[in-house]
Motif scaffolding. Sequence first.
Motif, short mmCIF file in Angstrom:
data_model
loop_
_atom_site.label_atom_id
_atom_site.label_comp_id
_atom_site.label_asym_id
_atom_site.label_seq_id
_atom_site.Cartn_x
_atom_site.Cartn_y
_atom_site.Cartn_z
N LEU A 14 2.24 -15.05 -33.02
CA LEU A 14 1.92 -13.46 -33.02
C LEU A 14 2.43 -12.75 -32.02
O LEU A 14 2.64 -11.74 -31.84
CB LEU A 14 0.52 -13.22 -33.24
CG LEU A 14 0.01 -14.04 -34.78
CD1 LEU A 14 -1.62 -13.96 -34.89
CD2 LEU A 14 0.62 -13.11 -35.82
N PHE A 15 2.41 -13.25 -30.68
CA PHE A 15 2.84 -12.72 -29.46
C PHE A 15 4.14 -12.53 -29.56
O PHE A 15 4.50 -11.36 -29.16
CB PHE A 15 2.47 -13.71 -28.48
CG PHE A 15 3.08 -13.07 -26.97
CD1 PHE A 15 2.13 -12.18 -26.28
CD2 PHE A 15 4.08 -13.62 -26.18
CE1 PHE A 15 2.70 -11.78 -25.16
CE2 PHE A 15 4.53 -13.19 -25.15
CZ PHE A 15 3.82 -12.34 -24.43
N LEU A 16 4.98 -13.54 -30.01
CA LEU A 16 6.41 -13.17 -29.89
C LEU A 16 6.78 -11.97 -31.09
O LEU A 16 7.69 -11.04 -30.78
CB LEU A 16 7.18 -14.48 -30.53
CG LEU A 16 7.39 -15.52 -29.32
CD1 LEU A 16 8.00 -16.86 -30.06
CD2 LEU A 16 8.19 -15.04 -28.32
N ILE A 17 6.25 -12.08 -32.17
CA ILE A 17 6.39 -11.18 -33.04
C ILE A 17 5.99 -9.58 -32.52
O ILE A 17 6.66 -8.76 -32.80
CB ILE A 17 5.57 -11.34 -34.44
CG1 ILE A 17 6.23 -12.56 -34.90
CG2 ILE A 17 5.67 -10.28 -35.29
CD1 ILE A 17 5.36 -13.18 -36.34
N GLY A 18 4.95 -9.63 -31.81
CA GLY A 18 4.39 -8.43 -31.36
C GLY A 18 5.46 -7.88 -30.21
O GLY A 18 5.84 -6.75 -30.22
N THR A 19 5.77 -8.94 -29.45
CA THR A 19 6.72 -8.31 -28.39
C THR A 19 8.04 -7.96 -28.93
O THR A 19 8.85 -6.83 -28.55
CB THR A 19 7.14 -9.41 -27.25
OG1 THR A 19 5.63 -10.19 -26.86
CG2 THR A 19 7.90 -9.29 -26.09
N ILE A 20 8.51 -8.54 -29.83
CA ILE A 20 9.96 -8.45 -30.63
C ILE A 20 9.67 -6.90 -31.12
O ILE A 20 10.65 -5.86 -30.91
CB ILE A 20 10.28 -9.33 -31.35
CG1 ILE A 20 10.61 -10.57 -30.68
CG2 ILE A 20 11.61 -8.57 -32.25
CD1 ILE A 20 10.87 -11.83 -31.49
N ASN A 21 8.57 -6.53 -31.80
CA ASN A 21 8.36 -5.31 -32.65
C ASN A 21 8.33 -4.29 -31.62
O ASN A 21 8.77 -3.22 -31.69
CB ASN A 21 7.04 -5.46 -33.37
CG ASN A 21 7.03 -4.12 -34.14
OD1 ASN A 21 7.67 -3.78 -34.71
ND2 ASN A 21 5.45 -3.90 -34.37
N ASN A 22 7.62 -4.36 -30.20
CA ASN A 22 7.45 -3.56 -29.46
C ASN A 22 8.83 -2.93 -28.89
O ASN A 22 9.09 -1.95 -28.38
CB ASN A 22 6.72 -3.76 -28.27
CG ASN A 22 5.00 -3.43 -28.74
OD1 ASN A 22 4.83 -2.67 -29.58
ND2 ASN A 22 3.96 -4.32 -28.31
N ALA A 23 9.50 -4.01 -28.54
CA ALA A 23 11.17 -3.97 -28.04
C ALA A 23 11.88 -3.11 -29.01
O ALA A 23 12.75 -2.31 -28.51
CB ALA A 23 11.54 -5.20 -27.75
#
Length: 65
Positions: A14-23
């Motif tokens: 979930l952390f990776l998905i959120g980080t990628i989404n924000n990027a």
Amino acid sequence: MNIWLLLVIIVPFLFLIGTINNALKAQKKLEEGTLKELLKKREEQKKHAKDKLLQQKYEDDEDEF
């Protein structure tokens, strides 16, 4: 115990998905706003530099004759 193991596995994803989404959002914002202006300025500078170089070249050619 299964719940804890599940959380340990899911939270990093979930952390990776959120980080990628924000990027991706930040990249889109940059492309639509600041980057367009920067590329316009750079294009104008290139055109101005090219015109100035051609003008200098023509001035140098006149001196040879």
